[in-house]
Design an enzyme around this catalytic site. Structure first.
Site, PDB file in Angstrom:
ATOM      1  N   GLU A  65      14.087  26.481  -4.783  1.00 28.53           N
ATOM      2  CA  GLU A  65      14.311  25.084  -4.406  1.00 28.53           C
ATOM      3  C   GLU A  65      13.120  24.464  -3.675  1.00 28.53           C
ATOM      4  OE1 GLU A  65      16.438  27.526  -4.039  1.00 28.53           O
ATOM      5  OE2 GLU A  65      17.959  26.976  -5.510  1.00 28.53           O
ATOM      6  N   HIS A 134      29.424  26.548  -2.133  1.00 25.42           N
ATOM      7  CA  HIS A 134      29.501  25.619  -3.255  1.00 25.42           C
ATOM      8  C   HIS A 134      30.234  24.333  -2.900  1.00 25.42           C
ATOM      9  CE1 HIS A 134      28.405  29.279  -5.404  1.00 25.42           C
ATOM     10  NE2 HIS A 134      28.069  28.530  -6.444  1.00 25.42           N
TER      11      HIS A 134
END
Ligand SMILES: Cc1ncc(C[n+]2csc(CCOP(=O)(O)OP(=O)(O)O)c2C)c(N)n1
Lengths: 334, 377
Positions: A65, A134
């Site tokens: 990322e 999540h």
């Protein structure tokens, strides 16, 4: 190029369409992230973009990322408009260093010579039964970083209009996509996408006189449902959808609270240090003499996001909102 | 032909099933730091290049001394000296074409100046009056970067973007030995190799990350060896040998420009002075070590070669020093003026359009300044 008529459309489809239209209109728009190409993203939000625009415009990156966002910085420095997908809210954290130390402040530190038109798309929030990491609501971290715009749509039309605006913005935008609304449908006509929505304006989704519910993203449907239910109690609730957390639309919010005299902020992320505290303070500072009760908050608990089988106890639902509405009334009569 | 048209060459399709893709041998770095000065190869070096490098080294040394003096006078908030590392700094700037980009770390002011940025503007960040101080687009120099290694993925992204546009631009990014432990270093190298981006990574291994020696930073045989794992060539070079630095870096730049992808270059050098003026290097290293490295000084090494070849005499040395003195005097004179600061600049470039919140705060500061001005009248 043929357009499949999608009526009604989902939020995910509107987001895809927004990127597609932006890429067609501007060759400098590049979509990149993990699995965004061949797969079309784990939520399929980038579906078809690689096929239509090629892998140089919609790129499957290595799985890193900070690298993705860091590379996007360099690409933006060279005149591209990267649209970066962070696969899930909690997986954007490795990129925080790039976001906070560079993306947010490059314009400022270079005295305007180097603005970074980067859109960082972050699917966020719970309610989809996701396992750990999540379902985070990370908006407070982004809001606390000067130099970033923070935007979150709650309707299909806004998903399109705001994402187009985000991509067109010369400043970095953290675009928070409420993932539990990805499949929510609206009678939105993708053949005539709605106008590009300017960033920074809240909207009254439901007019009312008794109190204002201030909310955004995944909590909007909850608030609308609560407002409907409250009618039975004789409460006429106004619902304001912020759409943009930064910049914050004090004007719309305060105009509403001055009309209703009562305000309740509703969001999923934790209350302590969360967006609601800032919003409540702003409203109190500006509307104190109009308030008939303290500004209340209904937020997620101050806990790490719970496991899916327990998340319904954590997420602010209609009942919790109605309880707080009751307290607004009680506080007013005390 | 743009890169987009020759996609196959730029981004090879991966094999259907995993297999080792390359024989790692061609990627392995030099067995010992590559050296030119003091070897027979030095005789081949172009006299014009030698003179150019020498003039820049002498200027760089003087600039370092002047900047350090300015910290003592309180004119600079901090200065990370690059004394001993001038050959790396100068070579990094000189190997680039105008259209290329340099991505420096906080220690690389010299490279920034050698690239043509105004010496005063290059010190703006360290002076503390504004962050970047120069317009990065003007000389294609990214802002001096303080968070370690975070500029490396920027270099990759920029080089990649240039490639996509069909421009033969190369990015050269500088990082210290400590910075190679950061995640961004690894992510950047990996991206560059996968994308075959035209980037040169220059690691200045100057022995220490503040106080921490290389042995505590890595267990790798050398930092250049790290290249192999990413699938790019690694080079090991004597960072005090300006000619070797120039050769290796320009070869890496050529390789990148020709579509060959990234290279990792480790320059073995030494930070002769403390980390910054705030550091006490006596706590972590012996004087004898510093002295030994001073004897392998980049200016002396080049001076010897130039003198031996009859390319430099007393007059030449004096001319180089005079030129450096002029630079220092100009720097002194301009740095000794207080910068004119406008507090309203605080709000000028946070966003393209200030938010309503910033507009309110701007009005507040304006009122405070007005009140302050009235108070002093
Ligand atoms: C992300 C980050 N962590 C810590 C620091 C503080 N810091 C500044 S310089 C430095 C040492 C860096 O050493 P090295 O990479 O070898 O470069 P050198 O200073 O020797 O040129 C540290 C730890 C920083 N600037 N950035």
């Amino acid at each position: 190029m043929t357009t499949v008529a999608l009526k009604p459309a989902t939020m995910a489809q509107a987001l895809t369409r927004a990127m597609r239209d932006a890429m067609a209109a501007d060759p400098t728009v590049h979509v990149m992230g993990e699995d965004v190409g061949t797969l079309g993203g784990v939520f399929r939000v980038t579906d078809g973009l690689a096929r239509e625009f090629g892998e140089d415009r919609c790129t499957d990156t290595p799985l890193a990322e900070a690298g993705i966002l860091g590379a996007a910085v360099g690409m933006a420095m060279y005149g591209l408009r990267p649209v970066v997908e962070m696969q899930f809210d909690a997986f954007a954290y490795p990129a925080f260093e790039q976001l906070i130390s560079h993306v947010s402040r490059m314009r400022n530190r270079t005295r305007g010579a180097m603005p970074l038109p980067i859109t960082v798309r972050v699917p966020y929030g719970g309610g989809i039964g996701g396992v750990e990491h999540h379902s985070d609501s990370s908006e407070a971290y982004y809001m606390a970083t000067p130099g970033l715009h923070v935007v979150t749509p709650a309707t299909v039309a806004d998903a399109y209009g705001l994402l187009r605006a985000a991509i067109a913005s010369d400043d970095p935008v953290v675009f928070l996509e409420p993932k539990r609304l990805y499949w929510s449908k609206d009678s939105w006509n993708p053949d005539e996408p709605s106008a590009v929505e300017p960033i920074g304006r809240a909207v009254v989704r439901r007019p009312g006189r008794s109190a204002t519910l201030i909310t955004y993203g995944p909590s909007l449907p909850v608030c609308l449902e609560a407002a409907q239910a409250a009618e039975a109690e004789g409460w006429d609730l106004e619902v304001v959808d912020l759409r943009s957390l930064v910049p914050f639309d004090d004007e719309t919010v305060c105009a509403s609270v001055r009309r209703t005299g009562r305000a309740l902020v509703v969001h999923e992320s934790g209350g302590f240090g969360g967006p609601g505290g800032e919003i409540a303070a702003r409203v109190t500072e500006r509307c104190f003499h109009h308030l008939e009760a303290p500004v209340l908050r209904v937020a997620g608990f101050d806990i790490p996001y719970p496991p899916p089988m327990l998340e319904r106890h954590h997420l602010p639902g209609v009942d919790r909102v109605l309880d707080a509405v009751g307290r607004l009334q009680w506080e007013a009569q005390r | 032909m743009t890169v987009m048209e020759q996609r196959g060459a730029y981004r090879p399709t991966p094999p259907p099933a995993w297999q080792p893709r390359t024989d790692p041998a061609p990627l392995l770095p030099d067995a010992a730091p590559y050296r030119v000065l003091g070897t027979e190869a030095a005789a081949q070096a172009d006299p014009g290049l030698l003179r150019r490098l020498y003039a820049q080294l002498v200027r760089g040394r003087r600039y370092n001394a002047q900047a350090t003096a300015l910290t003592k006078q309180g004119r600079l908030a901090v200065y990370p000296s690059s004394v001993g590392q001038e050959a790396c700094e100068v070579a990094a700037a000189l190997v680039l074409e105008d259209r290329d980009w340099l991505f420096p770390s906080y220690r690389d002011t010299l490279a920034v100046v050698a690239r043509g940025v105004d010496p005063v503007q290059a010190l703006t960040l360290l002076r503390g009056d504004w962050h970047t101080g120069y317009n990065p687009r003007e000389h294609r120099v990214a802002p001096l970067c303080t968070p370690l290694a975070t500029q490396l993925p920027h270099a990759v992204g920029l080089a990649h973007a240039a490639r996509l546009k069909g421009d033969d631009v190369v990015a050269l990014a500088m990082v210290g030995d400590g910075g190679t432990s950061e995640g961004d270093f690894h992510e950047a190298l990996n991206f560059a190799a996968v994308w075959q981006a035209p980037v040169v990574f220059l690691v200045q291994n100057n022995g220490f990350a503040i106080s921490v020696p290389l042995a505590k930073q890595t267990a790798a045989p050398s930092l250049a060896h790290k290249a192999v794992g990413y699938g790019m060539p690694g080079r090991l070079v004597d960072g005090n040998d300006a000619v070797a630095m120039y050769d290796v870096l320009s070869e890496a730049v050529r390789h990148a420009r020709a579509g060959g992808g990234p290279t990792l270059v480790e320059a073995v050098t030494y930070r002769v002075e403390a980390h910054t003026n705030a550091d006490d290097d006596k706590r972590y290293r012996a004087d004898s070590e510093v002295t030994a490295w001073r004897e392998h000084d980049p200016i002396d090494l080049l001076e010897k070669e130039l003198t031996a070849r009859g390319l430099l005499d007393e007059d030449g040395i004096r001319a180089a020093r005079d030129d450096a003195e002029t630079l220092a005097a100009d720097l002194r004179a301009r740095m000794n003026q207080d910068p004119a600061l406008d507090p309203m600049d605080l709000f000028a470039q946070v966003y393209a359009e200030p938010t309503p919140q910033l507009r309110e705060q701007r009005a507040q500061l304006r009122a405070e300044l007005a009140a302050e001005a009235e108070g002093t009248h």
